[in-house]
Design an enzyme around this catalytic site. Structure first.
Site, PDB file in Angstrom:
ATOM      1  N   GLU A 109     -40.660 -31.423 -30.250  1.00 32.23           N
ATOM      2  CA  GLU A 109     -42.505 -31.096 -30.335  1.00 32.23           C
ATOM      3  C   GLU A 109     -42.186 -29.589 -29.990  1.00 32.23           C
ATOM      4  O   GLU A 109     -41.143 -29.266 -29.849  1.00 32.23           O
ATOM      5  CB  GLU A 109     -42.164 -31.902 -29.127  1.00 32.23           C
ATOM      6  CG  GLU A 109     -42.296 -33.492 -29.446  1.00 32.23           C
ATOM      7  CD  GLU A 109     -42.906 -34.518 -28.600  1.00 32.23           C
ATOM      8  OE1 GLU A 109     -43.671 -34.542 -28.037  1.00 32.23           O
ATOM      9  OE2 GLU A 109     -41.715 -35.014 -27.671  1.00 32.23           O
ATOM     10  N   LYS A 111     -43.962 -26.770 -27.773  1.00 30.56           N
ATOM     11  CA  LYS A 111     -44.367 -26.505 -26.727  1.00 30.56           C
ATOM     12  C   LYS A 111     -45.584 -26.123 -26.077  1.00 30.56           C
ATOM     13  O   LYS A 111     -45.745 -24.821 -27.450  1.00 30.56           O
ATOM     14  CB  LYS A 111     -43.521 -26.065 -26.270  1.00 30.56           C
ATOM     15  CG  LYS A 111     -43.424 -26.025 -24.393  1.00 30.56           C
ATOM     16  CD  LYS A 111     -42.356 -25.009 -23.928  1.00 30.56           C
ATOM     17  CE  LYS A 111     -42.622 -25.259 -22.479  1.00 30.56           C
ATOM     18  NZ  LYS A 111     -43.667 -24.753 -21.853  1.00 30.56           N
ATOM     19  N   ASP A 113     -48.911 -24.390 -25.927  1.00 31.10           N
ATOM     20  CA  ASP A 113     -49.573 -23.456 -24.498  1.00 31.10           C
ATOM     21  C   ASP A 113     -50.560 -23.102 -24.257  1.00 31.10           C
ATOM     22  O   ASP A 113     -51.770 -22.893 -24.273  1.00 31.10           O
ATOM     23  CB  ASP A 113     -49.318 -21.844 -24.598  1.00 31.10           C
ATOM     24  CG  ASP A 113     -48.985 -20.976 -23.957  1.00 31.10           C
ATOM     25  OD1 ASP A 113     -48.628 -21.249 -22.610  1.00 31.10           O
ATOM     26  OD2 ASP A 113     -48.204 -19.595 -23.882  1.00 31.10           O
ATOM     27  N   CYS A 400     -53.103  14.888  -7.319  1.00 34.36           N
ATOM     28  CA  CYS A 400     -53.521  14.698  -8.767  1.00 34.36           C
ATOM     29  C   CYS A 400     -53.306  15.978  -9.772  1.00 34.36           C
ATOM     30  O   CYS A 400     -52.432  17.495  -9.284  1.00 34.36           O
ATOM     31  CB  CYS A 400     -55.084  15.471  -9.341  1.00 34.36           C
ATOM     32  SG  CYS A 400     -55.403  15.672 -11.415  1.00 34.36           S
ATOM     33  N   CYS A 418     -58.598  10.776  -8.689  1.00 35.55           N
ATOM     34  CA  CYS A 418     -58.750  12.313  -8.967  1.00 35.55           C
ATOM     35  C   CYS A 418     -60.380  12.565  -8.666  1.00 35.55           C
ATOM     36  O   CYS A 418     -61.219  11.862 -10.130  1.00 35.55           O
ATOM     37  CB  CYS A 418     -58.371  13.150  -9.835  1.00 35.55           C
ATOM     38  SG  CYS A 418     -59.219  14.991  -9.387  1.00 35.55           S
TER      39      CYS A 418
HETATM   40 ZN   LIG Z   1     -57.865  16.450 -10.646  1.00 40.49          ZN
END
Ligand SMILES: [Zn+2]
Length: 664
Positions: A109, A111, A113, A400, A418
């Protein structure tokens, strides 16, 4: 890492994923990855029984149950099936069966989801529907399951009967929901299974009804009570009671036929209106089940074969970091180029620090990468068996990469930022955004030119773009440009001033404000002046955007520097109001949600949608509590009835036209 540490890490990862999946409806890994982690853990536990943790997720079949719905103890334990991924495992399965019984065949069968459901009927009536939960205790979801159209509330069968199946969201319902989600300010569903489990946990059953779930039934509990002795007969019996049974099941005689069927199912997978993630194979004859037996967790007479996702394995050469225009830092995997789903992939997103840590991704690892359709390639998991010694665990950067400033992170967020507004990468990316197709669409002013002009010091802010013409004499002397290309650039910069306000509004790069939302917001607040005057309440009342967006817009237009900036843009000749907003302001349609039904005299379907949308309203397909008006023409059907049931205002086409006349 020794074996015990590895097992602990697997347990931690699986538990985290279970929590995200079952309690937060927000998966952090694909099912395929989850299955792989689980099978690795099981394998290690099998080899090292002395190291098995009492807290191991292999001891329970699902996550914990949620508290919102009443708990229900299952009369018969809802067992999971053993997941298998390879042909060898299918041979193992057959050998196990062969050892116990002489003559047998199988039923295969699809399956589905979705999420499992247990249905109990007494005196012909549906009395209880429950989720799987942890296999022993589930949740009572009866009132929501009643809203699923193909679950019969009454059957023509007197005996008490219990059935099991899979609730799923058809792809058609999923697409319709996601289309409307944008208009209603809701977030989209990521995938069909998420959509089904998120919907079934709704507290308001009307929402469940509107989202149109469906179900396939495939198990008859205690079949002997109903004189049914094989899976094939069970499916036929279930169907005869009026339940939907998936039509693709097959009776198979041997392993070769199993393989052939798996290939067949794979080939039709994409054409189905629901997602399948594998194939269930059961021994057909129920009388053999006791003989073949059970492990603690699984029956030995059935397996679930799982399909593989589209993926490839490659070397992770480096992890780099991108700084977005809002300052968000995104780690990026730089990999040895590899061919997946028709394209060569050399980079994949790593999302954020948590993602990398959860998967323990290290530079120098071999990783499996997944890509499907439009989606950005993603790393599924590390191939630990290929890991060489000495690879260092990932460490997030603290500064950064573009400007060196210290990165910030909110406690409840996964991303680092940042926060330096003068960060070169942030500025370059916001300039690129301003010029991009969905914003001001300055065609000859692409990312390369912007980056170069920025580095040469010609543009530091958006305003500088409009002062470039004053530097024409210098610019034409730049190597690689020349008079024609500089003229082209300067002309398209001038032309962009003619664009309408929604393009500029989006181009400003206000956090969370997308191209579509820009238009929706301006329909209600059609000028910068309106936006500056709008209170947070006004913005929040706009149902087409969420609270997060409202707050962000409010903050932006209450910042002194931003107001100076906008005034300067206006002085430079950029738009400050929508060109045609006069007619919009007086309409009663603004920000209202409409459903149109029946045949109209004055409009075609497309024409009325256009008419309403031009005036700032939304048109959706199905009636819900969020609907403001149902406009009906001749031969209006069930939508009108539904509106009356939900006490939604209904107006005839004639009345609609009168209201429009009065308002405009
Ligand atoms: Zn920066």
């Amino acid at each position: 890492m020794d074996i015990k540490e590895r097992m602990d890490l697997l347990i931690e990862q699986i538990n985290k994923a279970n929590k995200a999946y079952y309690e937060e409806d927000s998966p952090v890994m694909s099912d395929f990855e989850w299955d792989l982690l689980m099978s690795e853990l099981k394998e290690l536990e099998k080899e090292n029984p002395d190291l098995v943790s009492p807290l191991s997720p292999t001891k329970v079949t699902g996550g914990k149950t949620k508290n919102i719905f009443k708990k229900v103890k299952h009369t018969q334990k809802m067992m999971s099936l053993q997941d298998v991924f390879t042909k060898e495992e299918i041979y193992d399965f057959e050998n196990r069966v062969k050892k116990s019984v002489l003559k047998y065949n199988f039923v295969s069968e699809l399956k589905i989801d979705g999420l499992s459901v247990n249905l109990l009927y007494k005196n012909k009536k549906l009395v209880l529907a429950s989720t799987r939960g942890d296999g022993t205790v589930g949740e009572d979801i009866t009132s929501n399951v009643r809203m699923i159209e193909n679950v019969p509330l009454e059957i023509d069968y007197q005996d008490e009967i219990e059935l099991r199946g899979e609730i799923y969201m058809p792809r058609s319902s999923f697409d319709a929901y996601n289309d409307n989600a944008i208009l209603n300010g809701d977030s989209k569903f990521k995938n069909l299974r998420n959509a089904a489990s998120g919907t079934i946990r709704q507290l308001d059953s009307n929402i469940v009804k509107a989202r149109k779930l469906s179900v396939f039934i495939y198990t008859l509990v205690e079949p002997e009570k109903h004189n049914v002795f094989s899976q094939e007969k069970a499916l036929k019996f279930i169907e005869s009671l009026g339940f939907s049974v998936n039509k693709y099941y097959r009776v198979l005689n041997n392993v070769d036929e199993i393989f052939e069927t798996i290939d067949y199912y794979s080939s039709i997978k994409k054409s189905l209106d629901y997602d399948i993630d594998g194939v269930v194979i059961k021994v057909n004859d129920f009388n053999l089940y006791e003989e073949i037996g059970y492990t603690i967790k699984y029956p030995k007479w059935a397996i679930a074969y799982k399909f593989k996702a589209e993926e490839a394995i490659t070397l992770l050469k480096n992890i780099t970091f991108q700084v977005g225009r809002t300052g968000v830092i995104t780690p990026v995997a730089e990999v040895e180029p590899v061919f997946i789903s028709g394209t060569t992939v050399s980079r994949a997103t790593l999302h954020n620090e948590d993602f990398i840590r959860l998967k323990d991704i290290r530079i120098g690892d071999y990783v499996s990468i997944h890509k499907s359709g439009e989606i950005i390639p993603e790393i599924l998991q590390v191939k630990l068996d290929k890991r060489v010694e000495g690879l260092k665990p990932f460490e997030m950067i603290t500064n950064c990469p573009a400007c060196g400033s210290i990165l910030k992170k909110d406690l409840d967020e996964a991303d680092y930022y940042c926060v330096n507004t003068n960060c070169p990468d942030r500025i370059i990316n916001s300039l690129i955004h301003f010029s991009s197709r969905q914003a001001l669409d300055i065609k000859t002013f692409g990312s390369k030119v912007i980056e170069e002009f920025y580095n040469l010091g010609y543009i530091k802010t958006i305003l500088d773009i409009f002062h470039l013409k004053e530097k024409k004499i210098e610019l034409v002397q730049l190597p690689g440009y020349g008079i024609d290309s500089i003229n082209n650039i300067l002309n398209s910069i001038e032309e962009c001033k003619e664009k309408d306000l929604d393009k500029l509004f989006f181009g400003l790069g206000i956090r969370h404000v997308g191209a579509k939302n820009s238009k929706l917001i301006l329909k209600r607040f059609p000028s910068f002046e309106h936006l500056m005057k709008a209170s947070l309440d006004d913005l929040t009342n706009l149902r087409s955007v969420g609270i997060q967006i409202a707050q962000s817009v409010y903050d932006y237009f209450h910042d002194e520097n931003n107001i100076l900036f906008i005034n300067e843009l206006s002085r430079l000749g950029l738009p400050t109001s929508l060109t045609n907003f006069e007619s919009i302001e007086s309409s009663f349609i603004i920000d209202k949600t409409f459903v149109v039904t029946g045949t109209l005299n004055n409009f075609s379907r497309d024409e009325i949608v256009d008419f309403i949308e031009k005036r700032g309203g939304h048109v959706v397909n199905s009636v819900s509590k969020k609907t403001d008006y149902v406009v009906f023409g001749e031969n209006a059907g069930s939508k009108l009835e539904k509106a009356e049931n939900l006490s939604v205002k209904t107006i005839s086409e004639e009345k609609f036209m009168t209201l429009v006349d009065e308002n405009e």
